[in-house]
Each structure stands twice: as C-alpha cells, then as structure tokens.
Design an enzyme around this catalytic site. Sequence first.
Site, mmCIF file in Angstrom:
data_model
loop_
_atom_site.group_PDB
_atom_site.id
_atom_site.type_symbol
_atom_site.label_atom_id
_atom_site.label_comp_id
_atom_site.label_asym_id
_atom_site.label_seq_id
_atom_site.Cartn_x
_atom_site.Cartn_y
_atom_site.Cartn_z
ATOM 1 N N CYS A 100 36.772 13.700 -45.278
ATOM 2 C CA CYS A 100 35.942 14.584 -46.091
ATOM 3 C C CYS A 100 36.751 15.244 -47.221
ATOM 4 O O CYS A 100 37.412 14.563 -47.979
ATOM 5 C CB CYS A 100 35.281 15.604 -45.160
ATOM 6 S SG CYS A 100 33.882 16.475 -45.864
ATOM 7 N N GLY A 101 36.714 16.557 -47.335
ATOM 8 C CA GLY A 101 37.387 17.265 -48.418
ATOM 9 C C GLY A 101 38.884 17.012 -48.477
ATOM 10 O O GLY A 101 39.497 17.081 -49.544
#
EC number: 3.2.-.-
Length: 206
Positions: A100-101
């Site tokens: 993800c991030g």
Amino acid sequence: MSLKKALFLILDQYADWEGVYLASALNQREDWSVHTVSLDPIVSSIGGFKTSVDYIIGLEPANFNLLVMIGGDSWSNDNKKLLHFVKTAFQKNIPIAAICGAVDFLAKNGLLNNHSHTGNFVYLWKDYKQYKPISSFVEKQAVRDKNLVTANGTAPIEFTNLILEMIDFDTPENIEKMMYMNRYGFYHFCDKYGNPFVEGHHHHHH
C-alpha cells in the site's frame, strides 16, 4: 536454531489489517520473533489501536532477517532517518516487503526501479522523478521479485503468502494450506484437506 528477527515498520496511522496474517504466523514459530520499528515511540493505527513501538529508527538492531513496511497515511513524509533506514536494508539485501502506501514511498525514492513490482495505482507515480523502473508495473495483488515483495492495500493474504515463500518459512505445500484456510475459511479447507482438528480425520461416535 538461531532466532530470526522480523521488523515491522509502522508509522502513525498505519493500516493495522495489512500485517496481521504475517505477524501472527511468524510470532507463533519458535525460530522467528516479531518487533515493531517507527519514528515515534507510540503510534496509532487507522483502526485506533495504539502501539508501543519496540525500536525507534536509528536504535534498531544491526541485524534482522525481514523488513515489513506496512501501509497507512503517513508515507508521504520526507524524513531523512526513515529513508536512510530503508535504503540501508536494500543495500544489505535484507528481504523486504512493502504494501500500500509503503510502496508509494519506495517508488518515490527510486527503490523499485530494479525489481518487478506492483502497488496501489501506478498513475500516482508519474510525477516521481526517481521512479524509472526497468520493468513495468504488474497489475497483480502482490508480486515477488528476488528479495522484494510488493502489494496493493487490498492484498494482505497474497502479501503474506509471497513473504512466507521468500523467507522459506515452510514447505510450499504447507504455506499453500495455511493460505487456503485464510482465504476460503474453515469449511472449504475441510472439503479440500480434511478436518485438521480431528485425529486422522476419524468420525466421532456420539
């Protein structure tokens, strides 16, 4: 049997659901230990769980066997210590996993360029001057290339699966069985592999 250390890098507002399958698998084994590392001594997850962190970056153990970078809402930061820590892990060729991030952070800092990889949305990376990959973005839930696993934020199980393979956690068959249970639940597992809680799969007599 020497103890292997896994460091989970969690920043404030980390995505608590992204690392739980992996952390619990590792922590239940005698040859692995799970530790958290961050920029702050206490961080909160997106789900509101406060976590008291084991190591502040810069004071982490010199040797560890796996770095897991959990996603969340704080990865757009330019902290020098954070970048140095992550770059050093790449230089030491430590197995690294990002979801993800955290993958956005790797893209932005040019750390995905030599690996085939995935992430949330490649179009968000078009402004990253250091993102110059030799192989193009792979539209899959999770991708492993050599010592790096990347995944999008909806892929905690696929992420876990590829990491367990990367670190030779168990036989491929056993990893597949574990993941099957997580993906499809108990009853489908029993249909495929038999009931793991019944000795030799005998039927109980009432």
